[in-house]
Enzyme design. Structure first.
Site, PDB file in Angstrom:
ATOM      1  CG  HIS A  53      -1.995   1.011   1.160  1.00 21.59           C
ATOM      2  ND1 HIS A  53      -1.776   2.336   1.412  1.00 21.59           N
ATOM      3  CD2 HIS A  53      -3.299   0.901   0.822  1.00 21.59           C
ATOM      4  CE1 HIS A  53      -2.903   3.004   1.241  1.00 21.59           C
ATOM      5  NE2 HIS A  53      -3.852   2.149   0.881  1.00 21.59           N
TER       6      HIS A  53
ATOM      7  CD  GLU B 222      -5.497   1.652  -2.776  1.00 18.93           C
ATOM      8  OE1 GLU B 222      -6.660   1.557  -2.385  1.00 18.93           O
ATOM      9  OE2 GLU B 222      -4.563   1.925  -2.021  1.00 18.93           O
TER      10      GLU B 222
ATOM     11  N   GLY C  71     -11.144   2.761   1.259  1.00 18.99           N
ATOM     12  CA  GLY C  71     -10.671   3.252   2.547  1.00 18.99           C
ATOM     13  C   GLY C  71     -11.798   3.919   3.310  1.00 18.99           C
ATOM     14  N   GLY C  72     -11.850   5.245   3.234  1.00 17.46           N
ATOM     15  CA  GLY C  72     -12.785   6.038   4.033  1.00 17.46           C
ATOM     16  C   GLY C  72     -14.225   5.530   4.030  1.00 17.46           C
TER      17      GLY C  72
HETATM   18  P1  13P Z   1      -9.870   6.051   0.225  1.00 20.40           P
HETATM   19  O1  13P Z   1     -10.982   5.180  -0.271  1.00 20.40           O
HETATM   20  O2  13P Z   1     -10.144   6.684   1.544  1.00 20.40           O
HETATM   21  O3  13P Z   1      -9.415   7.005  -0.819  1.00 20.40           O
HETATM   22  O4  13P Z   1      -8.612   5.076   0.498  1.00 20.40           O
HETATM   23  C1  13P Z   1      -8.172   4.253  -0.506  1.00 20.40           C
HETATM   24  C2  13P Z   1      -7.181   3.309   0.061  1.00 20.40           C
HETATM   25  O5  13P Z   1      -6.075   3.710   0.368  1.00 20.40           O
HETATM   26  C3  13P Z   1      -7.606   1.923   0.267  1.00 20.40           C
HETATM   27  O6  13P Z   1      -6.531   1.099   0.477  1.00 20.40           O
END
Ligand code: 13P
Length: 258
Positions: free
Chosen positions: A95, A167, A237-238
């Site tokens: 990550h 990502e 993530g969020g």
């Molecule tokens: P967000 O969805 O908060 O942008 O985060 C993405 C992430 O880093 C998932 O691993």
């Protein structure tokens, strides 16, 4: 074989063990059995043990956010993939927060990918360029280096045990002035990922690799992202911290597949 759609929630450094357990309880209640959708959440390592006793693996799976590549030894503070065997089904590896905050390079990432596979945990190898790398036209190089570097210890026959997540760092919601990636931008990079896999491992092996997208995914853009050619799921993530948003995205995945 029909490929599943993966909906993976990366909780990052959020939730106490108690909060994680309450969330999981509610999520399990809300989730019917979706045969074609693999729902996964990645809690903090400390929560994996209790959650692994609580989870119904017919409905969903658990991932670890990070672990160390050696199985045992003098590595103070680390947790090994071998210790996580049976607790975590998946592992998020490489990550961008690990790469940039904890200085993990492709060599370290490759060792972790191999350690996960050795311990029957499916690695989710994260790759993605920064905003400045994109601005300087380096996206293709970064993607190739992180992908092929991260998979350098994986044999052709083990490639089907790997998931790749694209990502872009500039699209992650916690990045300063994060931007929303367009489906076209994602499609272009996913094509590159699949080409690199095909060139290195052959067409047949590369087709078996699920490719996920992550970066500011929410209930209103999930449908568009899931229909990008070559995308087999989402790393969230969020929005995964808010149960109603996460279940909305799971519903969207089911609808998009139908
Ligand atoms: P967000 O969805 O908060 O942008 O985060 C993405 C992430 O880093 C998932 O691993």
């Amino acid at each position: 074989m029909v490929m599943k759609t993966y909906i993976v929630g990366n909780w990052k450094l959020n939730f106490t063990v108690g909060e994680a357990s309450i969330y999981l309880h509610k999520l399990l209640k809300a989730l019917p059995n979706y045969r074609d959708t693999e729902v996964v959440v990645a809690p903090s390592t400390i929560a994996l043990q209790p959650l692994s006793l609580q989870v119904d693996r017919h409905k969903m799976k658990l991932a670890v956010q990070n672990a160390f590549y050696r199985d045992y030894g003098a590595f103070t503070g680390e947790t090994s993939f071998s210790q996580l065997r049976g607790l975590a089904d998946y592992a998020i590896i490489g990550h961008s927060e690990r790469r940039y905050i904890f200085r993990e390079d492709d060599k370290m990432v490759a060792k972790k990918v191999a350690a996960a596979i050795r311990n029957k945990i499916t690695p989710i190898l994260c790759i993605g360029e920064t905003e400045s790398e994109r601005a300087f036209g380096e996206t293709a190089d970064v993607i190739r280096d992180q992908l092929i570097g991260g998979l350098s210890e994986v044999s052709d026959d083990d490639l089907d045990k790997v998931i790749v997540a694209y990502e872009p760092v500039w699209a992650i919601s916690s990045t300063k002035a994060a931007k929303i990636a367009t489906p076209d931008e994602i499609a272009e990079v996913v094509k590159l990922i699949r080409k690199n896999l095909a060139d290195t491992y052959g067409e047949k092996h590369s087709e078996q690799v699920p490719v996920l997208f992550g970066g500011s995914v929410n209930p209103s853009n999930a449908g568009a992202y899931l229909t990008v050619p070559g995308v087999n799921g989402l790393l969230i993530g969020g929005a995964s911290l808010i149960l109603s948003e996460f279940t909305d995205i799971i519903e969207t995945a089911k609808r998009v597949r139908a």
